[in-house]
Structure formats: C-alpha cells, structure tokens
Motif scaffolding. Sequence first.
Motif, PDB file in Angstrom:
ATOM      1  N   ALA A  68      12.878   8.519  19.540  1.00 45.01           N
ATOM      2  CA  ALA A  68      12.160   7.679  18.580  1.00 45.01           C
ATOM      3  C   ALA A  68      10.902   7.093  19.220  1.00 45.01           C
ATOM      4  O   ALA A  68      10.854   6.851  20.428  1.00 45.01           O
ATOM      5  CB  ALA A  68      13.052   6.547  18.096  1.00 45.01           C
ATOM      6  N   ILE A  69       9.897   6.886  18.369  1.00 50.42           N
ATOM      7  CA  ILE A  69       8.744   6.095  18.785  1.00 50.42           C
ATOM      8  C   ILE A  69       9.220   4.646  18.976  1.00 50.42           C
ATOM      9  O   ILE A  69       8.919   4.004  19.971  1.00 50.42           O
ATOM     10  CB  ILE A  69       7.645   6.138  17.693  1.00 50.42           C
ATOM     11  N   PHE A  70       9.977   4.160  18.020  1.00 50.70           N
ATOM     12  CA  PHE A  70      10.566   2.822  18.089  1.00 50.70           C
ATOM     13  C   PHE A  70      11.789   2.897  19.019  1.00 50.70           C
ATOM     14  O   PHE A  70      11.924   3.848  19.772  1.00 50.70           O
ATOM     15  CB  PHE A  70      10.904   2.370  16.653  1.00 50.70           C
ATOM     16  N   GLU A  89      14.755   1.295  26.310  1.00 44.98           N
ATOM     17  CA  GLU A  89      14.237   2.470  27.010  1.00 44.98           C
ATOM     18  C   GLU A  89      12.850   2.733  26.451  1.00 44.98           C
ATOM     19  O   GLU A  89      12.554   2.322  25.332  1.00 44.98           O
ATOM     20  CB  GLU A  89      15.117   3.704  26.726  1.00 44.98           C
ATOM     21  N   PRO A  90      12.025   3.444  27.211  1.00 45.06           N
ATOM     22  CA  PRO A  90      10.696   3.753  26.683  1.00 45.06           C
ATOM     23  C   PRO A  90      10.774   4.567  25.389  1.00 45.06           C
ATOM     24  O   PRO A  90      11.769   5.247  25.146  1.00 45.06           O
ATOM     25  CB  PRO A  90      10.053   4.590  27.787  1.00 45.06           C
ATOM     26  N   GLY A  91       9.725   4.489  24.587  1.00 46.91           N
ATOM     27  CA  GLY A  91       9.620   5.348  23.418  1.00 46.91           C
ATOM     28  C   GLY A  91       9.301   6.772  23.857  1.00 46.91           C
ATOM     29  O   GLY A  91       8.929   7.015  25.004  1.00 46.91           O
ATOM     30  N   GLY A  92       9.450   7.707  22.938  1.00 48.35           N
ATOM     31  CA  GLY A  92       9.166   9.091  23.290  1.00 48.35           C
ATOM     32  C   GLY A  92       8.699   9.907  22.104  1.00 48.35           C
ATOM     33  O   GLY A  92       8.842   9.488  20.943  1.00 48.35           O
ATOM     34  N   TYR A  93       8.111  11.051  22.402  1.00 44.38           N
ATOM     35  CA  TYR A  93       7.691  11.983  21.347  1.00 44.38           C
ATOM     36  C   TYR A  93       7.806  13.405  21.896  1.00 44.38           C
ATOM     37  O   TYR A  93       7.990  13.597  23.103  1.00 44.38           O
ATOM     38  CB  TYR A  93       6.272  11.680  20.857  1.00 44.38           C
ATOM     39  N   ALA A 136       2.351   5.245  21.654  1.00 48.34           N
ATOM     40  CA  ALA A 136       2.520   6.694  21.493  1.00 48.34           C
ATOM     41  C   ALA A 136       1.162   7.358  21.256  1.00 48.34           C
ATOM     42  O   ALA A 136       0.850   8.396  21.837  1.00 48.34           O
ATOM     43  CB  ALA A 136       3.454   6.992  20.328  1.00 48.34           C
ATOM     44  N   ILE A 137       0.370   6.725  20.411  1.00 41.30           N
ATOM     45  CA  ILE A 137      -0.939   7.306  20.077  1.00 41.30           C
ATOM     46  C   ILE A 137      -1.846   7.328  21.305  1.00 41.30           C
ATOM     47  O   ILE A 137      -2.512   8.328  21.589  1.00 41.30           O
ATOM     48  CB  ILE A 137      -1.552   6.552  18.885  1.00 41.30           C
ATOM     49  N   ALA A 138      -1.808   6.253  22.082  1.00 43.82           N
ATOM     50  CA  ALA A 138      -2.611   6.221  23.316  1.00 43.82           C
ATOM     51  C   ALA A 138      -2.145   7.323  24.264  1.00 43.82           C
ATOM     52  O   ALA A 138      -2.962   8.000  24.907  1.00 43.82           O
ATOM     53  CB  ALA A 138      -2.489   4.849  23.980  1.00 43.82           C
ATOM     54  N   SER A 139      -0.841   7.518  24.357  1.00 38.02           N
ATOM     55  CA  SER A 139      -0.302   8.556  25.236  1.00 38.02           C
ATOM     56  C   SER A 139      -0.748   9.947  24.775  1.00 38.02           C
ATOM     57  O   SER A 139      -1.171  10.774  25.590  1.00 38.02           O
ATOM     58  CB  SER A 139       1.227   8.444  25.264  1.00 38.02           C
ATOM     59  N   VAL A 195       2.371  17.899  17.728  1.00 36.00           N
ATOM     60  CA  VAL A 195       2.938  16.693  18.325  1.00 36.00           C
ATOM     61  C   VAL A 195       3.831  16.044  17.278  1.00 36.00           C
ATOM     62  O   VAL A 195       3.417  15.818  16.146  1.00 36.00           O
ATOM     63  CB  VAL A 195       1.865  15.732  18.893  1.00 36.00           C
ATOM     64  N   GLN A 196       5.091  15.836  17.664  1.00 36.80           N
ATOM     65  CA  GLN A 196       6.072  15.275  16.732  1.00 36.80           C
ATOM     66  C   GLN A 196       6.335  13.821  17.078  1.00 36.80           C
ATOM     67  O   GLN A 196       6.893  13.511  18.136  1.00 36.80           O
ATOM     68  CB  GLN A 196       7.383  16.068  16.816  1.00 36.80           C
ATOM     69  N   LEU A 197       5.924  12.955  16.171  1.00 37.87           N
ATOM     70  CA  LEU A 197       6.194  11.525  16.307  1.00 37.87           C
ATOM     71  C   LEU A 197       7.334  11.231  15.346  1.00 37.87           C
ATOM     72  O   LEU A 197       7.218  11.480  14.152  1.00 37.87           O
ATOM     73  CB  LEU A 197       4.955  10.707  15.912  1.00 37.87           C
ATOM     74  N   SER A 198       8.442  10.729  15.872  1.00 35.23           N
ATOM     75  CA  SER A 198       9.580  10.499  14.977  1.00 35.23           C
ATOM     76  C   SER A 198       9.966   9.030  14.929  1.00 35.23           C
ATOM     77  O   SER A 198       9.883   8.319  15.932  1.00 35.23           O
ATOM     78  CB  SER A 198      10.789  11.333  15.439  1.00 35.23           C
TER      79      SER A 198
END
Length: 249
Positions: free
Chosen positions: A208-210, A227-231, A26-29, A3-6
Amino acid sequence: VIVQLSDPHIGASWGGITSESRLAGAIASVRGLRDRPDVVLVSGDLAHNATDAEYERVREMVGWLGLPVHVLPGNRDDRAAMRRHFELPGRGPDPIQYSVEIGPMRLVVVDTTVPGERWGELDAARLAWLEQELAYQPEYVTLLAMHHPPIASTSPTWDELAGLRPNDRRALADVLRGHPQVRRIVAGHAHRTMTAELMGRTVLAAPAIFVQTHLAYAAPDAEFVEEPGGYALHALIEGEFTSEVHSFG
Ligand SMILES: [Fe+2]
C-alpha cells in the motif's frame, strides 16, 4: 513500464501517518526513478471516504507525475464518484471494467468490488466480459489488474472477511486457462506484498501507499503496522513482465 500505486486511501490517517503525505512520498520516489514509467495504474482504495474532495485531491496529486493515469475501484471507493473525477467507461454504479493498449501490451481492468463490502467478487457477468475482452486480442501480452488479489492470503480469517470469494478465484482461473497471453495479474487491497500463482500466472499484490498490514494465520483480522509505503513497477521485457517493488518514506 507501468507504475502501480495501490491503496492511497486519501482522507485516512493512522498513528500520525497521513495518506496525503504518503502519496506525496510515493510520487517523489517515482519522480526520482532513473527510468520514467509510461503510465500509472492506481489499483483501488483511492479515497478513504469516497468524497468528491478526496477524489479531486488524488487526481491532482497523481497528476503531478504528468503521465497517463488508469484507475480501478477498491472496496472503499464509490464507482459513481470515481466516474465523476476520472474518465472511465460505463455509467453510474455499474462495475468499472475496461482495457487499454499501451505500446505492445494491453492492460485489462476488472472490478472485484461489492458496494459497501470489504470482500470481493467476480460474478458471471464480469467474467463473461473478461472472456470476451481477452478473446478479442489474443496476440497482445496482457497485464490483468484488479483490487482484491485472486489468491489465498496467509490468513484464512482475513480471506473470509475481506478476500475475493474462493469460487470466484476458481472461475477466474477457468477464464485464464484459454488465454495464455495474460502474463501477470496485479492487485492491491492486502496492504502487504504477496505473490502466488493462479492458473500458472504470477499474481502480485502490491504494497500500500498508505499503511502496511500484517496478516497472521491465527489472527482474527489484519493489523496495521509501521512500515514504509511501497509501490510496484511492471516492465515488459522480452515478452514477459518483470515486477519490482520499491519502498519509500
Ligand atoms: Fe485498502
């Protein structure tokens, strides 16, 4: 599955969006995914101001996933500070580059940052390290990770201000020519999902997470957008990486 969190940018806020709430989302998702990933990759801009408190907070929050964590530096990061909070090879302000075996695959990390600058580089020393590293275990399917995407974006002005130098993108492509085991290249930095090829390999810039950005051909710079965050998730399936992008919040 990686899982890539950027680009969590802990310490930043924009238009009422705080970086901590985005990272928590992001972590909850990720925790809600039906398949639990094996490792976490945080692909740069962990901390917005590179303070010890920000790095400690990122480490603590990403730790909620209970998974092994691999980090790499972005343009907002400070290598020495990152080394104080994460177990990383090398010392002080030197580029942060390493590789790890994850089951049947390898994650290879290169450092594209230039301290104090938004734009990125891959100089001869860093590419020589990569060449040697890839020659060492050619049989492992490899995911190559860095902060600055080694591709042109849709905005030439943003590339000039913030991109990886075009000569260095070409030099990286030359290294990849001799190493077909590199099956996917992943990055962040653009705060926008982008994909293009480099030496026939798919490059994915994760969202981005942010906050996300819009890039435009004629715009002077990227603009933040609501826009929503993404990973991203990268799964090794039948010897190739399948990458998914998830949004949250
Ligand atoms: Fe960023």
